[in-house]
Design an enzyme around this catalytic site. Structure first.
Site, short mmCIF file in Angstrom:
data_model
loop_
_atom_site.label_atom_id
_atom_site.label_comp_id
_atom_site.label_asym_id
_atom_site.label_seq_id
_atom_site.Cartn_x
_atom_site.Cartn_y
_atom_site.Cartn_z
N ASP A 269 0.86 -1.18 0.00
CA ASP A 269 0.00 0.00 0.00
C ASP A 269 0.89 1.23 0.00
OD1 ASP A 269 -2.64 1.29 0.18
OD2 ASP A 269 -1.94 1.98 2.13
N GLU B 96 1.04 5.65 0.65
CA GLU B 96 0.44 6.92 1.07
C GLU B 96 1.04 8.01 0.20
OE1 GLU B 96 -2.04 7.08 3.07
OE2 GLU B 96 -1.95 5.00 3.77
N HIS C 29 -3.00 10.78 6.64
CA HIS C 29 -2.02 9.73 6.94
C HIS C 29 -1.00 10.13 8.01
CE1 HIS C 29 0.42 12.21 4.30
NE2 HIS C 29 -0.25 11.83 3.21
N HIS D 7 -5.24 4.17 7.57
CA HIS D 7 -4.66 5.19 6.70
C HIS D 7 -3.17 5.39 6.95
CE1 HIS D 7 -8.44 6.19 4.87
NE2 HIS D 7 -8.99 6.47 6.03
N ASP E 184 -2.74 -0.44 6.66
CA ASP E 184 -3.64 -0.88 5.58
C ASP E 184 -3.08 -2.09 4.85
OD1 ASP E 184 -5.21 1.20 6.29
OD2 ASP E 184 -4.84 2.44 4.53
#
Length: 695
Positions: free
Chosen positions: A505, A507, A556, A648, A653
């Site tokens: 994942d 950000e 985040h 987040h 995540d």
């Protein structure tokens, strides 16, 4: 083909067919009535009545279809998804049967079945709890023991993939990145000595045989003393059914070898500097005695005695030093037939015939280096010479290796030049001279009668081959599924449980990469053999080289100050590409994350052409497109809790997506989607929901 369509779509097609049939029947009825009436003036009335009745029929059928879809088809699809989740994904939460209130006893029956399944699972869990606790305690003690063993321990599959490694091995391998399960051993160690030892152990008929070898790390230039032992009884591999894995124990001897080499050089210099004065002194006394220069007979005899004793003492000490040096180096016991066979294999590409005659001996030597030395000597001597013969014969307590040929003898100066050159075995510092020093021996040429010549190489220790004594039982045994894991280069035809996955994942500074938004954090975990490897985690901040908007920081929690010293996407991208090498990438809403990575492929110097699975599409396959497929909704349906502080964040995540993916896998398998290709074909039916990234 219709059985491949979803239930809701089939119901929709049924009502479409019903509407078409009603309209057709109405049209035929009006047409027949008009024909029977036979009055052309009534045509408009028939058409008006038919159109009005048609719209009424279509409206009624559409209304009934809508009610049926909302109250029957959609609840059945949701009920089926819930049952599969509780059957295959071990979801314990009670199903919500409210949407299925118009399905009669179906919803209560499904709830009763899932409750019975849950009770059976609980009963089974209670039955095995005590045994599981005991085994977990033993496993913890074994892992603690292995982690504290002061040597590196590696367990490898037959194709040299890592199946197990302890903490000490991480430091010994000397790589910038920690080793990972299911990665190739040769990413960390030079392959030639290991492949030679493995092939030699496969050829022996002794299931308890072990091979000692020296190998070097690919990073850090560490020299490691290793011992290899096969894991499986060789009788199980008869007939070419399978090859066994092996365990490799490692010990760092870099500093020891350097210190030993320094001491050896000092001792060699000492003996050399003493031998020459002693020999010169003995010669001078002989000259003085012959010329009768002022020496009385007793003095002459005393000087001769002392000089002779000094010379003998130096030679004796040098001989004992050579013997002790040979005993210190980690050498293994190798069959002479294995050596000659390995030399013939190395010479086969050079089209050089080598005739071998070997006594049934077992030699104490580094088989890999001796084979490389002999093969190099034959290759370099081949021009102008022919009929090469290699013989290994017993010679006192040791053995004598002779290589002879038809042709001119080899000058000592040329032999010295060959011995000073690298053997080209993957390590530039391995020369013929270092091999001889390792074995505390020498190599010399000799002329032979009838136009032949030879090289002689003695080894200090050898014994006749005979049966080994019964081995001491080894008490530590582990059963790892990866050892028997079949590998398939065709990902489409590979079973889901046989694939390695990297769930990741990102950000970012925003949601629009085309307008300059960049990655600020990447996190990933690895799933190997159906489980998430807890200690193999990729988690790093990324310097986006632009300001992070306050609105993104609120989501985040990453600010400009946190990424100011972080590496750029080029460095992080290369490290992430290496972490994901050979794996299937898994993400939630993968097109978003992949767009950020692929737009930097040129700067990273890597192409992200991995196979990709998207948990959004997998959720649609299992629960239907009408459900919400956000990460929160998916984890809620699967009974996964994301801590509020982890939501987040890239790693939070990622872990949640990985746990959800692991729960979706058995549900996919239960629906008949066994291979990656099966799943790919199914998710592409939901292209309206999200674009599939597999080309």
């Amino acid at each position: 083909m219709i059985h491949r369509l979803s239930l809701r779509f089939r119901v929709f097609l049924f009502f479409v067919a019903l509407a078409v049939g009603n309209c057709a029947a109405l049209t035929v009825g009006l047409f027949l009535g008009y024909q029977r009436l036979g009055n052309p003036d009534d045509l408009n009335a028939f058409i008006s009545g038919g159109v009005a009745a048609g719209f009424v029929i279509l409206g009624l059928i559409t209304w009934v279809w809508y009610l049926f879809d909302i109250n029957v088809a959609k609840p059945i699809e949701r009920l089926a998804g819930g049952i599969r989740a509780r059957t295959h994904a071990d979801v314990a939460a009670e199903m919500d049967h409210t949407p299925a209130r118009y399905l009669g006893d179906l919803a209560p029956a499904a709830m009763a079945a899932t409750q019975h399944l849950s009770d059976a699972r609980n009963a089974l869990a209670e039955a095995v709890a005590r045994e599981t606790t005991r085994l977990a305690a033993e496993k913890e003690r074994l892992e603690t023991l292995l982690s504290d063993v002061p040597v590196g321990v590696l367990l490898c599959s037959p194709d040299h993939q890592l199946v197990f490694y302890n903490g000490h091995a991480v430091g010994l391998l000397g790589s910038l990145d920690a080793p990972g399960l299911d990665r190739r051993l040769f990413d960390y160690l030079h392959d030639a000595p290991i492949l030679h030892a493995y092939a030699r152990l496969l050829e022996t008929d002794d299931p308890d045989a072990a091979s000692d070898l020296l190998c070097a790390s690919t990073a850090g230039s560490r020299v490691l003393a290793a011992r290899m032992r096969l894991l499986t009884d060789l009788s199980a591999c008869a007939g070419g059914q399978a090859r066994p894995g092996y365990v490799l124990t490692l010990r760092d001897v870099t500093a020891d070898l350097a210190a030993h080499a320094t001491r050896e050089a000092l001792m060699d210099e000492l003996f050399d500097r003493l031998r020459r004065p002693a020999a010169n002194l003995q010669a001078m006394i002989g000259v003085l005695s012959e010329q009768q220069v002022g020496l009385t007979e007793p003095l002459d005899r005393a000087l001769r005695t002392e000089v002779t004793g000094l010379t003998q003492a130096i030679n004796d000490l040098a001989h004992r030093h050579d013997a002790a040096r040979a005993d210190w180096w980690p050498l293994s016991m190798t069959r002479a037939t294995d050596l000659t066979a390995a030399v013939q294999v190395l010479l086969a590409p050079e089209d050089i015939a080598l005739h071998c005659h070997t006594s049934d001996l077992i030699l104490r030597c580094d088989g890999f280096e001796i084979v490389a030395l002999l093969a190099a000597l034959v290759t370099r001597a081949a021009p102008g010479r022919s009929d090469f013969r290699l013989e290994i014969a017993e010679d006192g307590a040791g053995a004598l290796i002779t290589l002879d040929w038809a042709g001119p003898p080899l000058p000592v100066s040329e032999l010295d030049r060959w011995l000073a050159a690298p053997l080209q075995v993957g390590m530039a510092d391995v020369t013929g001279r270092t091999v001889l020093s390792l074995h505390a021996t020498e190599l010399w040429p000799e002329p032979r009668p009838h136009g032949r010549a030879r090289l002689c190489l003695p080894l200090r220790e050898a014994r006749l081959a005979h049966g080994r004594p019964a081995p001491i039982p080894r008490g530590v045994v582990y059963d790892f599924d990866l050892l028997s894991k079949s590998r398939n280069a065709e990902v489409l035809n590979t079973r889901l449980e046989d694939l390695t996955y990297v769930v990741f994942d990102t950000e970012t500074t925003g949601l629009l990469p085309s307008e300059g938004d960049e990655i600020v954090q990447i996190a990933a975990v690895r799933i190997v053999n159906g489980r998430r490897v807890g200690k193999e985690v990729f988690d790093t901040l990324v310097n986006p080289r632009r300001t992070i908007p306050p609105a993104s920081t609120q989501v985040h929690g990453i600010s400009d100050a946190m990424v100011v010293d972080a590496p750029g996407i080029e460095e992080v991208g290369r490290r992430f590409h290496k972490f994901a090498e050979g794996a299937v990438l898994v993400a939630h809403n993968a097109p978003f994350d992949m767009e950020f990575l692929r737009r930097h492929e040129l700067g990273i110097g890597r192409v992200f052409d991995h196979p990709i699975l998207d948990t959004v599409l997998l959720s649609a396959v299992i629960f239907g497109q009408s459900e919400s497929h956000s990460l929160d909704a998916l984890t809620h349906r699967l009974g996964i809790t994301i801590p509020e502080e982890a939501r987040h964040t890239a790693i939070g995540d990622t872990v949640a997506t990985a746990d959800a993916f692991l729960k979706l896998l058995p549900v996919l398998k239960a629906r008949g989607h066994v291979t990656f290709g099966d799943v790919l074909a199914e998710v592409r039916k939901h292209g309206r929901l999200l674009r599939d990234l597999n080309i």
